[in-house]
Motif scaffolding. Structure first.
Motif, mmCIF file in Angstrom:
data_model
loop_
_atom_site.group_PDB
_atom_site.id
_atom_site.type_symbol
_atom_site.label_atom_id
_atom_site.label_comp_id
_atom_site.label_asym_id
_atom_site.label_seq_id
_atom_site.Cartn_x
_atom_site.Cartn_y
_atom_site.Cartn_z
ATOM 1 N N ILE A 9 0.757 -1.013 -0.203
ATOM 2 C CA ILE A 9 0.300 0.018 0.052
ATOM 3 C C ILE A 9 0.346 1.086 -0.011
ATOM 4 O O ILE A 9 0.437 2.059 -0.715
ATOM 5 C CB ILE A 9 -0.663 -0.183 1.275
ATOM 6 N N TYR A 102 -8.166 1.285 2.090
ATOM 7 C CA TYR A 102 -7.469 -0.402 2.248
ATOM 8 C C TYR A 102 -7.780 -0.967 3.556
ATOM 9 O O TYR A 102 -7.660 -1.367 4.463
ATOM 10 C CB TYR A 102 -5.774 0.705 1.870
ATOM 11 N N VAL A 116 -5.174 -3.942 -1.614
ATOM 12 C CA VAL A 116 -4.352 -2.870 -2.217
ATOM 13 C C VAL A 116 -5.008 -3.140 -3.637
ATOM 14 O O VAL A 116 -4.826 -1.807 -4.095
ATOM 15 C CB VAL A 116 -2.820 -3.777 -2.969
#
Length: 407
Positions: A9, A102, A116
């Protein structure tokens, strides 16, 4: 899938940030060198209102400023520091939105790579990136709504109430989540019991400590903000920030299925009644979804937002971001084939393109295409209804989809 398996991420956040910074720099160059400007006209409205506030004057001295004074107050560095300050704030909120997506996906216990991918649907999406870099403030609402969603799901009642009330103050549309939040909040000692759907709904309607705290804190926060600004700016604040949007009729740049009817009746005495009646389908559907999906917060918020935008008498492109920011949180629980999802996306984009084609001929070529715009709007409306049905049908609340399971 290897790309998403090898990056995390943090990498996606960096890529999303670089993308948006590049767009800001490009936009600044285009504004200085080209006849057609990159910056959204609303950004100039924000900046003008902020300039009035630096002089201790009302932001509503700027015609067409129809937002909370908080926004103009917050953007005063546009005048005192750099004209790009607001855009920097908006892209920062855009990045925070992607990170909240996320976190919300991770809270559903999905695989890391799925979370992600869902965040990429926002962070690497050129639409929100372009909107925020052009100076549109919708990313602020995305942060407030998703943060409220996260806090409600985590039962952080006081903080959730404050953030949620602030979101309603900034833009009134998050009020459509109020009933679902109330039904969702359970007592601390709550245990799942037996009974029919009517008795369960009665139990959910019954007040408890968490519900009372949320209502009192949210109501108090909203009244404090609204009361303060009414004291400072009077009727101008109430009308421009709230009442204007209830009676607004936009006969251009309007995807609404009501567009042509309101255009034809804009000089009749029944205009206001017709506008108010248009809220009835929205109200019925939003109450229904709030009750039926009261334990599925993300899905309910998405559906209510989708209904609010699709059935609204004014529907512009920036409104689509209201539900597109919630959609990635819903996706992990959708069991839908790639082909069906792709077909839905193509139909959604194509029907918009058809509407924009006729709108172009109207506004830039001067051709009377009002009827064709309305027909395209009806087609877009039907596509949206079809997509909503697909999402409801594909949603599996008791399962978490993994990428390998999506055929």
């Amino acid at each position: 899938m290897s790309f998403f398996e090898t990056i995390g991420i943090k990498t996606v956040l960096v890529i999303g940030t670089v993308l948006r910074v590049c767009l800001i720099l490009y936009g600044d160059w285009q504004d200085r060198t080209q006849i057609v400007k990159y910056t959204d006209v609303d950004y100039y409205v924000f900046t003008d209102a902020a300039e009035f506030m630096t002089k201790w004057q009302s932001p509503y001295l700027r015609p067409t400023y129809r937002y909370t004074p908080l926004l103009a107050w917050f953007l005063q560095p546009n005048i005192t520091l750099t004209p790009l300050f607001g855009k920097i704030i908006f892209i920062f909120c855009d990045i925070i939105t992607g990170y909240l997506i996320y976190l919300l996906c991770i809270s559903q216990k999905v695989q890391e790579k799925v979370a992600v991918i869902c965040s990429c649907l926002w962070l690497l999406n050129p639409v929100p990136a372009t909107v925020s870099s052009r100076g549109n403030a919708e990313s602020i609402m995305a942060v407030l709504v998703l943060l409220s969603l996260k806090l409600v799901q985590e039962n952080k009642v006081v903080l959730a109430a404050v953030i949620y009330a602030t979101s309603v103050h900034v833009k009134i549309y998050p009020a459509v989540y109020a009933l679902q939040i109330y039904l969702y909040l359970k007592p601390e000692s709550f245990k799942v019991g037996s009974g029919n759907s009517v008795s369960k709904l009665t139990d959910d309607l019954w007040p408890n400590k968490r519900k009372c705290i949320f209502v009192c804190v949210a109501g108090g926060t909203f009244l404090a903000l609204t009361g303060t600004f009414y004291y400072w700016y009077g009727w101008d604040f109430l009308h421009e920030t709230y009442l204007y949007h209830l009676t607004r009729r936009d006969i251009r740049h309007n995807f609404s299925v009501y567009f042509y009817m309101l255009y034809l009746t804009m000089v009749t005495e029944h205009t206001l009644v017709i506008g108010l009646l248009s809220f009835i389908p929205q109200l019925i559907l939003m109450v229904t979804f709030s009750i039926k999906y009261r334990q599925e917060t993300a899905l309910c918020w998405f559906l209510n937002t989708f209904v609010f935008v699709t059935f609204n008498k004014v529907c512009t492109s920036q409104y689509f971001l209201w539900y597109l920011s919630i959609l990635p949180v819903v996706i992990p629980k959708l069991y839908i084939s790639y082909s069906k999802a792709t077909t839905a996306a193509i139909c959604w984009i194509s029907s918009q393109g058809l509407w924009l084609l006729f709108a172009y001929y109207l506004e830039f070529e001067g051709q009377p295409t009002f009827l064709y715009i309305w027909i395209a709007g009806v087609l877009f409306f039907l596509v949206n209804i079809w997509i909503m049905a697909i999402i409801i049908e594909s949603y599996k609340p008791n399962h978490i989809s993994h990428v390998k399971k999506i055929k």
